[in-house]
Design a protein around this motif. Structure first.
Motif, short mmCIF file in Angstrom:
data_model
loop_
_atom_site.label_atom_id
_atom_site.label_comp_id
_atom_site.label_asym_id
_atom_site.label_seq_id
_atom_site.Cartn_x
_atom_site.Cartn_y
_atom_site.Cartn_z
N VAL A 1 40.56 81.16 -8.48
CA VAL A 1 40.34 79.87 -9.29
C VAL A 1 39.53 80.23 -10.45
CG1 VAL A 1 39.48 77.58 -9.16
CG2 VAL A 1 40.35 78.79 -7.04
N SER A 2 40.20 80.07 -11.76
CA SER A 2 39.74 80.21 -12.91
C SER A 2 39.97 79.16 -14.07
CB SER A 2 40.00 81.54 -13.53
OG SER A 2 41.43 81.63 -13.68
N ASP A 3 39.32 79.18 -15.23
CA ASP A 3 39.49 78.28 -16.31
C ASP A 3 41.05 78.86 -16.94
OD1 ASP A 3 37.59 76.54 -16.31
OD2 ASP A 3 36.17 77.85 -17.47
N GLU A 4 41.21 79.99 -17.11
CA GLU A 4 42.23 80.55 -17.58
C GLU A 4 43.73 80.33 -16.81
OE1 GLU A 4 42.59 85.00 -17.70
OE2 GLU A 4 42.13 85.05 -15.76
N THR A 5 43.72 79.95 -15.71
CA THR A 5 44.85 79.53 -14.98
C THR A 5 44.72 77.96 -14.60
OG1 THR A 5 43.54 80.00 -12.69
CG2 THR A 5 45.10 81.73 -13.61
N PHE A 6 43.87 77.31 -15.30
CA PHE A 6 43.91 75.67 -15.33
C PHE A 6 43.53 75.30 -14.04
CE2 PHE A 6 46.01 77.12 -19.19
CZ PHE A 6 45.30 76.38 -20.27
N THR A 7 42.74 75.81 -13.04
CA THR A 7 42.58 75.54 -11.60
C THR A 7 41.38 75.16 -11.42
OG1 THR A 7 42.61 77.91 -11.03
CG2 THR A 7 44.75 77.06 -10.90
N HIS A 8 41.29 74.53 -10.27
CA HIS A 8 39.92 73.98 -9.67
C HIS A 8 40.44 73.90 -8.17
CE1 HIS A 8 40.92 69.85 -9.34
NE2 HIS A 8 41.68 69.99 -10.22
N CYS A 9 39.28 73.75 -7.30
CA CYS A 9 39.56 73.71 -5.88
C CYS A 9 38.53 72.69 -5.04
CB CYS A 9 39.38 75.09 -5.31
SG CYS A 9 37.65 75.77 -5.14
N SER A 10 39.18 72.26 -3.98
CA SER A 10 38.49 71.51 -3.00
C SER A 10 38.07 72.42 -1.68
CB SER A 10 39.07 70.34 -3.04
OG SER A 10 40.37 70.45 -2.01
N ILE A 11 36.77 72.19 -1.29
CA ILE A 11 36.41 72.89 -0.10
C ILE A 11 35.86 72.28 1.00
CG2 ILE A 11 34.50 74.85 0.53
CD1 ILE A 11 34.67 75.70 -2.28
N ASP A 12 36.45 72.69 2.25
CA ASP A 12 36.03 71.99 3.45
C ASP A 12 35.23 72.80 4.18
OD1 ASP A 12 36.81 69.43 5.42
OD2 ASP A 12 36.78 71.37 6.42
N VAL A 13 34.05 72.60 4.64
CA VAL A 13 33.24 73.72 5.30
C VAL A 13 33.03 73.19 6.66
CG1 VAL A 13 31.26 75.00 5.32
CG2 VAL A 13 32.24 74.42 3.19
N LEU A 14 33.13 73.82 7.83
CA LEU A 14 32.76 73.57 9.23
C LEU A 14 31.61 74.51 9.30
CD1 LEU A 14 32.66 72.53 12.03
CD2 LEU A 14 34.28 74.05 12.53
N MET A 15 30.14 74.25 9.64
CA MET A 15 28.90 74.84 9.67
C MET A 15 28.53 74.65 11.25
SD MET A 15 25.50 74.72 8.00
CE MET A 15 25.80 75.18 6.11
N LEU A 16 28.49 75.58 11.96
CA LEU A 16 27.87 75.75 13.25
C LEU A 16 26.68 76.52 13.41
CD1 LEU A 16 31.14 76.84 15.33
CD2 LEU A 16 30.45 74.37 14.80
N ARG A 17 25.54 75.77 13.86
CA ARG A 17 24.39 76.51 13.83
C ARG A 17 23.53 76.15 14.95
NH1 ARG A 17 23.98 71.28 11.98
NH2 ARG A 17 22.24 70.33 11.60
N PRO A 18 22.53 76.80 15.33
CA PRO A 18 21.54 76.44 16.17
C PRO A 18 21.06 75.08 16.31
CG PRO A 18 21.17 78.73 15.67
CD PRO A 18 22.17 77.94 14.49
N GLY A 19 20.68 74.25 17.01
CA GLY A 19 20.13 73.06 17.10
C GLY A 19 20.86 71.70 17.02
N LYS A 20 20.56 70.66 17.18
CA LYS A 20 21.43 69.37 17.50
C LYS A 20 22.26 69.31 16.62
CE LYS A 20 17.64 67.21 19.79
NZ LYS A 20 16.65 65.85 19.54
N ALA A 21 23.65 68.63 16.86
CA ALA A 21 24.67 68.40 15.94
C ALA A 21 24.04 67.34 14.93
CB ALA A 21 25.83 67.73 16.65
N GLY A 22 24.70 67.29 13.71
CA GLY A 22 24.39 66.04 12.81
C GLY A 22 23.33 66.73 11.94
N GLY A 23 22.52 65.79 11.37
CA GLY A 23 21.33 66.25 10.44
C GLY A 23 21.92 66.40 9.06
N LEU A 24 22.99 66.12 8.54
CA LEU A 24 23.42 66.53 7.22
C LEU A 24 22.80 65.69 6.06
CD1 LEU A 24 25.44 68.06 5.67
CD2 LEU A 24 27.13 66.22 5.87
N ILE A 25 22.43 64.59 6.33
CA ILE A 25 21.93 63.69 5.53
C ILE A 25 20.40 63.82 5.38
CG2 ILE A 25 21.65 61.41 4.57
CD1 ILE A 25 24.37 62.41 4.40
N ILE A 26 19.54 63.99 6.48
CA ILE A 26 18.28 64.14 6.37
C ILE A 26 17.71 65.53 6.36
CG2 ILE A 26 17.80 62.22 7.65
CD1 ILE A 26 17.34 63.77 10.25
#
Length: 204
Positions: free
Chosen positions: A74-99
């Motif tokens: 993805v670059s300026d020269e190709t006139f492109t941009h992108c959207s990204i979707d991330v699934l993050m699995l980690r130790p600890g309780k589910a949630g907590g994204l906002i705080i």
């Protein structure tokens, strides 16, 4: 894309200046394979009848920086941009994204690892033999137009329990967890700000 390993917050990267590039190297292998197997991108790996240099090499030559030849998808020269979707699995309780502000800082580390680096301090002096050229997602992280993040609990405890705890210490499962360990599943959608013959293979 897939990543499993430690993901430190951006504020802790001064302690491990090569951390972002370690992650970038893992993605390089996956992008190199994508360019090999994708029917459209693969055409840019070949010389073609009327080209002395494959298109991917032309891209690498145009992004000669910090002693490396970079091939951004993805670059300026190709006139492109992108959207990204991330699934993050980690130790600890589910949630907590906002705080949990640390999640935001860790995502900054991830996005830095997806782009061409801006500083020589992040890089070895020379690329490894299989890293010339070096494949990345982004020319720069400002080409990320939207981000979606889902966090959940990583249940495979054998993947994140620290093995270097002294025998004399008895710790609970939560106490012995390596909180920096993550499993990331990343999906990318590429969009065009202007449709051209050079970006149809990226957005089609």
């Amino acid at each position: 894309m897939f990543y499993e390993g430690e993901l430190h917050s951006s504020g802790n990267n001064s302690k491990r200046p090569g951390h972002k590039h370690d992650i970038r190297r893992e993605f390089h292998k996956q992008f190199r394979e994508l360019w090999r197997v994708d029917g459209n991108l693969n055409e840019w790996m070949d010389y073609g009848a009327d080209k002395a240099v494959p298109e991917f090499q032309r891209i690498a030559d145009r992004h000669d920086k910090l002693g490396y030849h970079w091939v951004p998808l993805v670059s300026d020269e190709t006139f492109t941009h992108c959207s990204i979707d991330v699934l993050m699995l980690r130790p600890g309780k589910a949630g907590g994204l906002i705080i949990d502000t640390d999640i935001d800082n860790r995502l900054k580390t991830l996005f830095d690892a997806l782009q061409i680096p801006t500083s020589q301090s992040q890089l070895p002096e020379t690329p490894a033999p299989d890293e010339d050229p070096f494949f990345v997602l982004l020319e720069k992280d400002s080409l990320i137009s939207s981000v979606s993040v889902t966090t959940d609990r990583l249940l495979a405890t054998e993947r994140f329990i620290r093995k270097n705890v002294p025998d004399s210490l008895t710790l609970s499962l939560d106490q012995s967890a390596n909180r920096d360990h993550v499993v990331l599943i990343i999906s990318v959608a590429i969009h065009a700000t202007k449709t051209t013959l050079d970006n149809l293979h990226l957005i089609g």
